[in-house]
Structure formats: C-alpha cells, structure tokens
Design a protein around this motif. Structure first.
Motif, PDB file in Angstrom:
ATOM      1  N   GLU A  73       0.933  -1.243   0.090  1.00  0.00           N
ATOM      2  CA  GLU A  73       0.028  -0.090  -0.102  1.00  0.00           C
ATOM      3  C   GLU A  73       0.991   1.066   0.060  1.00  0.00           C
ATOM      4  OE1 GLU A  73      -3.807  -1.666   2.612  1.00  0.00           O
ATOM      5  OE2 GLU A  73      -1.880  -0.710   3.552  1.00  0.00           O
ATOM      6  N   PRO A  74       0.164   2.389  -0.409  1.00  0.00           N
ATOM      7  CA  PRO A  74       1.325   3.554  -0.379  1.00  0.00           C
ATOM      8  C   PRO A  74       1.728   3.762   1.097  1.00  0.00           C
ATOM      9  CG  PRO A  74      -0.924   3.879  -1.458  1.00  0.00           C
ATOM     10  CD  PRO A  74      -0.921   2.872  -0.839  1.00  0.00           C
ATOM     11  N   GLY A  75       3.220   3.636   1.188  1.00  0.00           N
ATOM     12  CA  GLY A  75       3.845   3.989   2.234  1.00  0.00           C
ATOM     13  C   GLY A  75       3.887   2.784   3.222  1.00  0.00           C
ATOM     14  N   HIS A  76       3.594   1.756   2.708  1.00  0.00           N
ATOM     15  CA  HIS A  76       3.516   0.580   3.702  1.00  0.00           C
ATOM     16  C   HIS A  76       3.749  -0.845   2.887  1.00  0.00           C
ATOM     17  CE1 HIS A  76       1.254  -2.463   6.430  1.00  0.00           C
ATOM     18  NE2 HIS A  76       2.260  -2.141   6.956  1.00  0.00           N
ATOM     19  N   LEU A  77       4.678  -1.328   3.448  1.00  0.00           N
ATOM     20  CA  LEU A  77       4.780  -2.950   2.847  1.00  0.00           C
ATOM     21  C   LEU A  77       4.851  -4.181   3.838  1.00  0.00           C
ATOM     22  CD1 LEU A  77       5.784  -4.630   0.426  1.00  0.00           C
ATOM     23  CD2 LEU A  77       8.210  -4.302   1.111  1.00  0.00           C
ATOM     24  N   LEU A  78       3.919  -5.099   3.553  1.00  0.00           N
ATOM     25  CA  LEU A  78       3.878  -6.102   4.430  1.00  0.00           C
ATOM     26  C   LEU A  78       4.207  -7.455   3.678  1.00  0.00           C
ATOM     27  CD1 LEU A  78       3.350  -7.504   7.143  1.00  0.00           C
ATOM     28  CD2 LEU A  78       0.997  -7.475   6.638  1.00  0.00           C
ATOM     29  N   ALA A  79       5.141  -8.103   3.912  1.00  0.00           N
ATOM     30  CA  ALA A  79       5.150  -9.500   3.316  1.00  0.00           C
ATOM     31  C   ALA A  79       5.670 -10.882   4.351  1.00  0.00           C
ATOM     32  CB  ALA A  79       6.498  -9.486   2.389  1.00  0.00           C
ATOM     33  N   THR A  80       5.103 -11.910   4.100  1.00  0.00           N
ATOM     34  CA  THR A  80       5.192 -13.074   4.877  1.00  0.00           C
ATOM     35  C   THR A  80       5.520 -14.225   4.149  1.00  0.00           C
ATOM     36  OG1 THR A  80       2.930 -13.577   4.906  1.00  0.00           O
ATOM     37  CG2 THR A  80       3.514 -11.928   6.678  1.00  0.00           C
ATOM     38  N   ARG A  81       6.364 -15.043   4.714  1.00  0.00           N
ATOM     39  CA  ARG A  81       6.504 -16.495   4.124  1.00  0.00           C
ATOM     40  C   ARG A  81       6.160 -17.541   5.221  1.00  0.00           C
ATOM     41  NH1 ARG A  81      12.170 -16.919   0.816  1.00  0.00           N
ATOM     42  NH2 ARG A  81      10.938 -18.981   0.313  1.00  0.00           N
ATOM     43  N   SER A  82       5.763 -18.704   4.919  1.00  0.00           N
ATOM     44  CA  SER A  82       5.480 -19.717   5.574  1.00  0.00           C
ATOM     45  C   SER A  82       6.763 -20.427   6.082  1.00  0.00           C
ATOM     46  CB  SER A  82       4.637 -20.675   5.108  1.00  0.00           C
ATOM     47  OG  SER A  82       5.097 -21.428   4.006  1.00  0.00           O
ATOM     48  N   VAL A  83       6.562 -20.930   7.429  1.00  0.00           N
ATOM     49  CA  VAL A  83       7.772 -21.935   7.965  1.00  0.00           C
ATOM     50  C   VAL A  83       7.408 -23.094   8.528  1.00  0.00           C
ATOM     51  CG1 VAL A  83       9.573 -21.492   9.805  1.00  0.00           C
ATOM     52  CG2 VAL A  83       8.897 -19.593   8.556  1.00  0.00           C
ATOM     53  N   ARG A  84       8.311 -24.094   8.214  1.00  0.00           N
ATOM     54  CA  ARG A  84       7.885 -25.174   8.937  1.00  0.00           C
ATOM     55  C   ARG A  84       8.765 -25.440  10.428  1.00  0.00           C
ATOM     56  NH1 ARG A  84       9.784 -26.982   4.008  1.00  0.00           N
ATOM     57  NH2 ARG A  84      11.794 -27.775   5.354  1.00  0.00           N
ATOM     58  N   TRP A  85       8.065 -26.014  11.132  1.00  0.00           N
ATOM     59  CA  TRP A  85       8.678 -25.952  12.650  1.00  0.00           C
ATOM     60  C   TRP A  85       9.972 -26.709  12.823  1.00  0.00           C
ATOM     61  CZ3 TRP A  85       7.621 -23.123  16.501  1.00  0.00           C
ATOM     62  CH2 TRP A  85       6.352 -22.758  16.472  1.00  0.00           C
ATOM     63  N   ASP A  86      10.150 -27.854  11.779  1.00  0.00           N
ATOM     64  CA  ASP A  86      11.644 -28.404  11.954  1.00  0.00           C
ATOM     65  C   ASP A  86      12.556 -27.753  11.231  1.00  0.00           C
ATOM     66  OD1 ASP A  86      10.884 -28.521   9.247  1.00  0.00           O
ATOM     67  OD2 ASP A  86      10.696 -30.809   9.186  1.00  0.00           O
ATOM     68  N   SER A  87      12.393 -26.267  10.909  1.00  0.00           N
ATOM     69  CA  SER A  87      13.414 -25.650  10.190  1.00  0.00           C
ATOM     70  C   SER A  87      13.980 -24.615  11.217  1.00  0.00           C
ATOM     71  CB  SER A  87      12.897 -24.953   8.982  1.00  0.00           C
ATOM     72  OG  SER A  87      11.965 -24.033   9.167  1.00  0.00           O
ATOM     73  N   VAL A  88      13.221 -24.430  12.319  1.00  0.00           N
ATOM     74  CA  VAL A  88      13.620 -23.261  12.977  1.00  0.00           C
ATOM     75  C   VAL A  88      14.222 -23.981  14.298  1.00  0.00           C
ATOM     76  CG1 VAL A  88      11.545 -21.926  12.618  1.00  0.00           C
ATOM     77  CG2 VAL A  88      11.424 -23.544  14.673  1.00  0.00           C
ATOM     78  N   PRO A  89      15.320 -22.916  15.100  1.00  0.00           N
ATOM     79  CA  PRO A  89      16.246 -23.357  16.202  1.00  0.00           C
ATOM     80  C   PRO A  89      15.324 -24.063  17.167  1.00  0.00           C
ATOM     81  CG  PRO A  89      16.751 -21.213  15.480  1.00  0.00           C
ATOM     82  CD  PRO A  89      15.264 -21.619  14.897  1.00  0.00           C
ATOM     83  N   GLU A  90      15.987 -24.884  18.194  1.00  0.00           N
ATOM     84  CA  GLU A  90      15.335 -25.778  19.140  1.00  0.00           C
ATOM     85  C   GLU A  90      14.582 -24.863  20.191  1.00  0.00           C
ATOM     86  OE1 GLU A  90      13.625 -28.355  21.067  1.00  0.00           O
ATOM     87  OE2 GLU A  90      14.528 -28.864  19.235  1.00  0.00           O
ATOM     88  N   PRO A  91      14.969 -23.866  20.817  1.00  0.00           N
ATOM     89  CA  PRO A  91      14.286 -23.249  21.814  1.00  0.00           C
ATOM     90  C   PRO A  91      12.930 -22.534  21.224  1.00  0.00           C
ATOM     91  CG  PRO A  91      16.631 -22.278  21.661  1.00  0.00           C
ATOM     92  CD  PRO A  91      16.360 -23.122  20.506  1.00  0.00           C
ATOM     93  N   GLN A  92      12.867 -22.277  19.946  1.00  0.00           N
ATOM     94  CA  GLN A  92      11.633 -21.857  19.101  1.00  0.00           C
ATOM     95  C   GLN A  92      10.877 -23.031  18.656  1.00  0.00           C
ATOM     96  OE1 GLN A  92      14.509 -20.111  18.666  1.00  0.00           O
ATOM     97  NE2 GLN A  92      14.035 -18.374  19.467  1.00  0.00           N
TER      98      GLN A  92
END
Length: 395
Positions: A115-134
């Motif tokens: 949108e004018p003056g605003h950018l939002l972007a997301t990407r999905s994540v698999r649990w097995d790809s993130v560090p152990e604490p998270q």
C-alpha cells in the motif's frame, strides 16, 4: 597418627625432657584430634575466622549497586533473539518467537501486501526448520498478559517470517526523480523487490499465529508458557495527582534529580537572555514533564511506582533538551522507598518478576520500538526488541 603415639610412648620410657620436646612439636599438628592440648586453642581461631567475614560481606551491596550494572545495555543488543523459555513479546495478536529470524527457515512463496507508504510480506515456516528453543513452542499453551495484569490463554499455531516497513519503502522514482511511496504497478518488480529485502533485511520477525479453535485471539504485551511456574505480575493502575506529588517529593531527594537539574542548567547556559526566557525554568520543566505510574502486584500486596522525567514532546532532529531520568520506588508502609534495582526503563508498559527472585523484568513501548527486558542465566541483562522500520528521514 599411630606413628606419633608410638614416638611419644618411646620417649616417655627413654627420657622425660625429650618427651616434652616431642609433645610441643606435635601440638600444632591438626591430625592430633583427641589430645586435650590441641582442643584448647580451637575456641580462639573461631572468633578470628568470623570477624573478617562480616565487614567484607556488608559493603558488597553498596559497592556494586544496580546503577553500576544498569549502564551496560549496549552489548545486550547483540544478544537479541529472545529466550522463549522465559517470555515472548506480542505483536498485535501474534507471538514474537524470534526478532532476528533467518530467511533460510522460510518455505513457499511470499504473500505480499503493498500500500502507499507501507509494505508487508510474509513467508510460511516449517517447525522443523527453526532453532530448538523456538521449535519447543510448537503447540504450547501460553498465557498472554496485558498492561493491567489481565490474562488470556491461547495456543501457539503456525509460524511465519514477517517483513514490514513504512515510509519510502518502494524504490521506484517518478518522472521528476523523487522517491515514490506508491507501490510498483508491476507484480514482477514488486516480487523481485520483496525477494531482495528478505535476503538483506536483518530484523525479520519469526511470528506465530494463535490456534484459537475459532475463538477470538488474545491481545496483550507479552506471553509465557502456561506450564512454567507462575510469574509475579504487576498490573498498571490509575495514578492520582496526590500520588504523583508524593512520588515527586520522594524523587527530589535523589542524586539523579540534582544531576538532571544541573544538566538542564548547562543546556540553558550558552543561550542569550531572550532565547533562555523562551524556555521553561527548571521548576516549570519538572511540573510539565514529570510522570508517575502505579503498579500493584496481582494477587499480592506489593506496590511499585515508576517515575520518569524527560521532555514529553521532543521533536526529532531538533536541539531540544534530551536529558532524562527514571526511577523505581516501592511503597513500604506510608513511605515510598527507592529500589536497589534501577534499570533506566523509559515508557514502561508492563512489569513482572519472571523467576520470583525479586529482580524485576519489563516491557517498554515508546511508539516506535517494543522491548522485552529480561536477564540471562548468568544475570546478564537481555534486551529483545522489534520495531517497524521507517524508511526515509523522520524530520
């Protein structure tokens, strides 16, 4: 032990003087536990050993008070990333699992909202790809806390990488060569721009949506696993004018107040008479900018008062006075007493004691940056934060 006794017995048979000499040499030995001459001196060392302990231990709290430790938040920034075993921040209705996420954790194509003056972007994540604490938070039950101490129970849902910017975020230029805050009309150009930002941005967030089972999601400032020991939480309460005056009276006697008064005088000193007259006097500055907030222990009797004294409406890129001070006071009987812990928290939004050890943790929120202030296992202050970057000149 047996050899010593044999020598003493043999000496007694041979000659008495020699026995006396041997006994006198054996007395200092700590091995002779059953001899009466050795027991006699033991009371004397006992008081001597105790006397040095009291004077050495007593000064330690004075020599190393909180103000000495508090100025060390600078190296803490590098520790950002969060320890979800203690607490996590909230971003609207999402749980902030990591404030410096790695794009390598992501999968799938980005979902983009431009949108004018605003950018939002997301990407999905698999649990097995993130560090152990998270990763350990997958499906965990969380208690979400608000500023007033209210709570809401939720469950950690699917994670995602979050990229958000405001301001002149679109590098397209119009025909005059000026930055254009309008998103590009070409979807291909927008996708390439977002892909580059994902690769270069260092403050990506790992967020988790809530698995509410159709219920309305929880909204708060911070959250903690429900299976951890309950934290001591302080809820913010309305502060009356009388309570504010009482807090100011307690603050006036503190060294930080005198130091800030001297700093303000030094700020005014080089000005000419007319310019100085246009500024507030020190008393006017205090009356306008002093603020106090009252925090009551939820389910308990403790009351904390946080105070701040700094210019409320500072203009960015100006020569306004930038000095300030914060203090934490606690009500004890009819008096407000200064706490030993003085972490210099501005814009306090939530107050708690996560481990029940008497050391307070907090969330601060100044409208630009949200910060979770905790401590690591080695008692090192941790500062975990996020903000929505503004691209451009704030002036």
């Amino acid at each position: 032990m047996a050899r010593t006794r044999d020598l003493v017995a043999l000496s007694a048979i041979l000659i008495a003087p020699l026995a006396a000499i041997l006994v006198s040499q054996a007395l200092p030995s700590p091995l002779v536990e059953d001899a009466t001459p050795v027991r006699a001196p033991e009371p004397a060392p006992a008081p001597v050993a105790e006397l040095p302990v009291a004077p050495v231990a007593a000064p330690e709290p004075v020599v190393a008070p909180a103000p000495v430790v508090a100025p060390a938040p600078a190296p803490v920034v590098a520790r950002a990333g969060g320890d979800p075993a203690q607490a996590v921040l909230m971003q609207q209705d999402a749980l902030v699992l990591h404030t410096h996420a790695d794009i390598a954790w992501a999968s799938g194509r980005p979902v983009i909202k431009a949108e004018p003056g605003h950018l939002l972007a997301t990407r999905s994540v698999r649990w097995d790809s993130v560090p152990e604490p998270q990763r350990g938070l997958a499906g965990a039950t969380m208690i979400v806390h608000t500023a007033d101490g209210g709570t809401c129970i939720t469950t950690v849902g699917a994670p995602r990488i979050h990229l958000e910017q405001t301001g002149d975020v679109f590098p397209e230029s119009d025909e005059d060569g000026y930055d254009n805050n309008e998103p590009p009309t070409s979807k291909a150009v927008l996708r390439d721009m977002v892909q580059k930002l994902f690769a270069e941005t260092g403050d990506l967030l790992l967020l988790a949506r809530q698995d509410t089972g159709g219920r309305k999601p929880c909204v708060g400032l911070w959250a903690r696993r429900a299976d951890l020991p309950s934290a001591t939480v302080f809820g913010r309460r309305p502060t009356s004018a009388a309570q504010t005056s009482e807090a100011l009276a307690a603050v006036r006697s503190q060294p930080e107040f005198a130091a800030l008064a001297a700093e303000y005088a030094a700020y005014l000193e080089p000005m000419d008479a007319d310019t100085r007259a246009a500024h507030a006097t020190w008393d006017e500055f205090v009356a306008t900018n002093f603020a106090a907030a009252t925090w009551h222990e939820v389910g308990g009797s403790r009351q904390i008062v946080s105070v701040e004294l700094e210019l409320v409406d500072r203009m960015p890129c100006s020569d306004d006075f930038y000095g300030g001070m914060t203090l934490l006071l606690e009500r004890r009987g009819d008096a407000l007493v200064r706490l030993d812990q003085q972490p210099n928290w501005h814009d306090l939004a939530a107050l708690m004691d996560l481990e029940g050890d008497g050391v307070l943790e907090a969330v601060t929120e100044d409208g630009f940056e949200t910060v979770l202030h905790t401590r690591d296992a080695d008692d090192t202050p941790r500062r975990d934060s996020y903000s929505v970057p503004y691209i451009g000149c704030p002036c």
